[in-house]
Scaffold this motif. Sequence first.
Motif, PDB file in Angstrom:
ATOM      1  N   THR A  53       0.828  -1.209   0.000  1.00 12.22           N
ATOM      2  CA  THR A  53       0.000   0.000   0.000  1.00 12.22           C
ATOM      3  C   THR A  53       0.858   1.253   0.000  1.00 12.22           C
ATOM      4  N   LEU A  54       1.847   1.312   0.878  1.00 11.65           N
ATOM      5  CA  LEU A  54       2.666   2.525   0.991  1.00 11.65           C
ATOM      6  C   LEU A  54       3.508   2.755  -0.259  1.00 11.65           C
ATOM      7  N   LEU A  55       4.117   1.696  -0.779  1.00 16.29           N
ATOM      8  CA  LEU A  55       4.930   1.850  -1.987  1.00 16.29           C
ATOM      9  C   LEU A  55       4.052   2.179  -3.193  1.00 16.29           C
ATOM     10  N   GLY A  56       2.943   1.465  -3.325  1.00 16.83           N
ATOM     11  CA  GLY A  56       2.047   1.721  -4.443  1.00 16.83           C
ATOM     12  C   GLY A  56       1.468   3.117  -4.399  1.00 16.83           C
ATOM     13  N   PHE A  57       1.116   3.590  -3.194  1.00 17.17           N
ATOM     14  CA  PHE A  57       0.513   4.916  -3.101  1.00 17.17           C
ATOM     15  C   PHE A  57       1.543   6.015  -3.332  1.00 17.17           C
ATOM     16  N   THR A  58       2.783   5.767  -2.948  1.00 22.80           N
ATOM     17  CA  THR A  58       3.848   6.732  -3.256  1.00 22.80           C
ATOM     18  C   THR A  58       3.983   6.911  -4.758  1.00 22.80           C
ATOM     19  N   ILE A  59       3.963   5.782  -5.481  1.00 23.40           N
ATOM     20  CA  ILE A  59       4.007   5.848  -6.947  1.00 23.40           C
ATOM     21  C   ILE A  59       2.790   6.596  -7.474  1.00 23.40           C
ATOM     22  N   ALA A  60       1.623   6.302  -6.926  1.00 24.01           N
ATOM     23  CA  ALA A  60       0.386   6.931  -7.390  1.00 24.01           C
ATOM     24  C   ALA A  60       0.410   8.444  -7.181  1.00 24.01           C
ATOM     25  N   LEU A  61       0.913   8.884  -6.034  1.00 20.95           N
ATOM     26  CA  LEU A  61       0.956  10.320  -5.747  1.00 20.95           C
ATOM     27  C   LEU A  61       1.882  11.046  -6.711  1.00 20.95           C
ATOM     28  N   ARG A  97      -8.289   4.206 -16.019  1.00 22.47           N
ATOM     29  CA  ARG A  97      -9.395   4.271 -15.064  1.00 22.47           C
ATOM     30  C   ARG A  97     -10.551   3.372 -15.456  1.00 22.47           C
ATOM     31  N   SER A  98     -10.694   3.116 -16.742  1.00 22.14           N
ATOM     32  CA  SER A  98     -11.864   2.393 -17.239  1.00 22.14           C
ATOM     33  C   SER A  98     -11.657   0.896 -17.371  1.00 22.14           C
ATOM     34  N   THR A  99     -10.459   0.415 -17.091  1.00 17.36           N
ATOM     35  CA  THR A  99     -10.197  -1.025 -17.174  1.00 17.36           C
ATOM     36  C   THR A  99      -9.942  -1.577 -15.777  1.00 17.36           C
ATOM     37  N   PRO A 100     -10.358  -2.815 -15.509  1.00 17.18           N
ATOM     38  CA  PRO A 100     -10.225  -3.376 -14.150  1.00 17.18           C
ATOM     39  C   PRO A 100      -8.776  -3.538 -13.716  1.00 17.18           C
ATOM     40  N   LEU A 101      -8.548  -3.311 -12.448  1.00 16.42           N
ATOM     41  CA  LEU A 101      -7.212  -3.472 -11.880  1.00 16.42           C
ATOM     42  C   LEU A 101      -6.697  -4.889 -12.094  1.00 16.42           C
ATOM     43  N   LEU A 102      -7.545  -5.880 -11.898  1.00 14.53           N
ATOM     44  CA  LEU A 102      -7.109  -7.265 -12.018  1.00 14.53           C
ATOM     45  C   LEU A 102      -6.691  -7.594 -13.447  1.00 14.53           C
ATOM     46  N   SER A 103      -7.418  -7.092 -14.427  1.00 11.01           N
ATOM     47  CA  SER A 103      -7.053  -7.367 -15.816  1.00 11.01           C
ATOM     48  C   SER A 103      -5.725  -6.711 -16.173  1.00 11.01           C
ATOM     49  N   GLN A 104      -5.470  -5.525 -15.631  1.00 14.42           N
ATOM     50  CA  GLN A 104      -4.180  -4.866 -15.851  1.00 14.42           C
ATOM     51  C   GLN A 104      -3.047  -5.680 -15.231  1.00 14.42           C
ATOM     52  N   LEU A 105      -3.311  -6.212 -14.044  1.00 15.06           N
ATOM     53  CA  LEU A 105      -2.312  -7.019 -13.363  1.00 15.06           C
ATOM     54  C   LEU A 105      -2.004  -8.290 -14.150  1.00 15.06           C
ATOM     55  N   PHE A 106      -3.046  -8.958 -14.618  1.00 21.55           N
ATOM     56  CA  PHE A 106      -2.857 -10.170 -15.424  1.00 21.55           C
ATOM     57  C   PHE A 106      -2.105  -9.867 -16.715  1.00 21.55           C
ATOM     58  N   PHE A 107      -2.446  -8.759 -17.348  1.00 25.37           N
ATOM     59  CA  PHE A 107      -1.802  -8.417 -18.616  1.00 25.37           C
ATOM     60  C   PHE A 107      -0.303  -8.205 -18.427  1.00 25.37           C
ATOM     61  N   ALA A 166      -3.888   7.174 -12.050  1.00 25.21           N
ATOM     62  CA  ALA A 166      -4.893   7.722 -12.953  1.00 25.21           C
ATOM     63  C   ALA A 166      -6.025   8.393 -12.177  1.00 25.21           C
ATOM     64  N   PHE A 167      -6.438   7.774 -11.077  1.00 26.57           N
ATOM     65  CA  PHE A 167      -7.500   8.370 -10.257  1.00 26.57           C
ATOM     66  C   PHE A 167      -6.990   9.598  -9.503  1.00 26.57           C
ATOM     67  N   CYS A 168      -5.779   9.489  -8.968  1.00 31.77           N
ATOM     68  CA  CYS A 168      -5.203  10.625  -8.235  1.00 31.77           C
ATOM     69  C   CYS A 168      -5.002  11.823  -9.152  1.00 31.77           C
ATOM     70  N   SER A 169      -4.672  11.561 -10.419  1.00 34.58           N
ATOM     71  CA  SER A 169      -4.435  12.670 -11.349  1.00 34.58           C
ATOM     72  C   SER A 169      -5.699  13.514 -11.521  1.00 34.58           C
ATOM     73  N   GLU A 170      -6.859  12.860 -11.500  1.00 32.34           N
ATOM     74  CA  GLU A 170      -8.113  13.600 -11.626  1.00 32.34           C
ATOM     75  C   GLU A 170      -8.361  14.452 -10.388  1.00 32.34           C
ATOM     76  N   VAL A 171      -7.960  13.943  -9.235  1.00 29.83           N
ATOM     77  CA  VAL A 171      -8.099  14.720  -7.999  1.00 29.83           C
ATOM     78  C   VAL A 171      -7.168  15.929  -8.046  1.00 29.83           C
ATOM     79  N   LEU A 211      -7.506  12.350  -1.862  1.00 28.89           N
ATOM     80  CA  LEU A 211      -6.354  11.470  -2.067  1.00 28.89           C
ATOM     81  C   LEU A 211      -6.321  10.396  -0.982  1.00 28.89           C
ATOM     82  N   GLY A 212      -6.678  10.793   0.240  1.00 29.73           N
ATOM     83  CA  GLY A 212      -6.707   9.832   1.338  1.00 29.73           C
ATOM     84  C   GLY A 212      -7.705   8.717   1.103  1.00 29.73           C
TER      85      GLY A 212
END
Length: 222
Positions: A27-35, A64-74, A102-107, A150-151
């Motif tokens: 969570t912390l590493l992924g969210f750092t990348i996201a921010l 944003r429009s494609t599922p997280l799981l499908s991105q992970l599998f791809f 992608a979601f954070c960018s909209e925020v 963002l939180g």
Amino acid sequence: MKVWDWSYVWQALPYLYQGAIVTIEATLLGFTIALILGLGFAIIRQSPNRYISTGMAEIVEFIRSTPLLSQLFFVYFVGPQFGIFIPSWIAGIGVLGIHYAAFCSEVYRGGIVSVDGGQWEACTALNLSMVRSWRTIILPQAIPPVVPALGNYLIGMFKDTPVLAAISIFEMLQQARNFGGNSYRYIEAMTMAGVFFLVFSLVASVIVQSVSVWLNRRYHLQ
């Protein structure tokens, strides 16, 4: 058979502890990348070049429009077919970060757009460079109001970490499942995992609110 047996709770704790460490790290590493990446996306979308801003908008919308799981599998399963081999941990953290970026960018973009246009004119009048304008004028006004949003994505990412089990990353929920499979007792481990998710979400919410108040006071936005 007892509905609840505390002895299984103590037996499950080592499993949950190992999984909790993985969950928090992811969570912390992924969210750092996201921010960081999300801010980059948002700034690029403000480019005066229509092709650059439109291209970035399309990329963000696709993610944003494609599922997280499908991105992970791809990334993890399809990538090797093109000679791209990424370790599961790096793939998992990277996909989590990019997906939520992608979601954070909209925020971020909402915060940037809310900054009064006169601020840009003032930067131009003072002959400030673009980098300095963003760093000292625009972002200090744009970011503090959007920290609560963002939180929410931080908490959302934390609750989405169980998808990492699909590529053999044993986060907390998967460890609880493993314990249940070994002991044939799921209720204790699954309940404790749920409690941990709840506690982390509540603690994260309090921290985010505190950070938001601190930033608003620091930049005199309240």
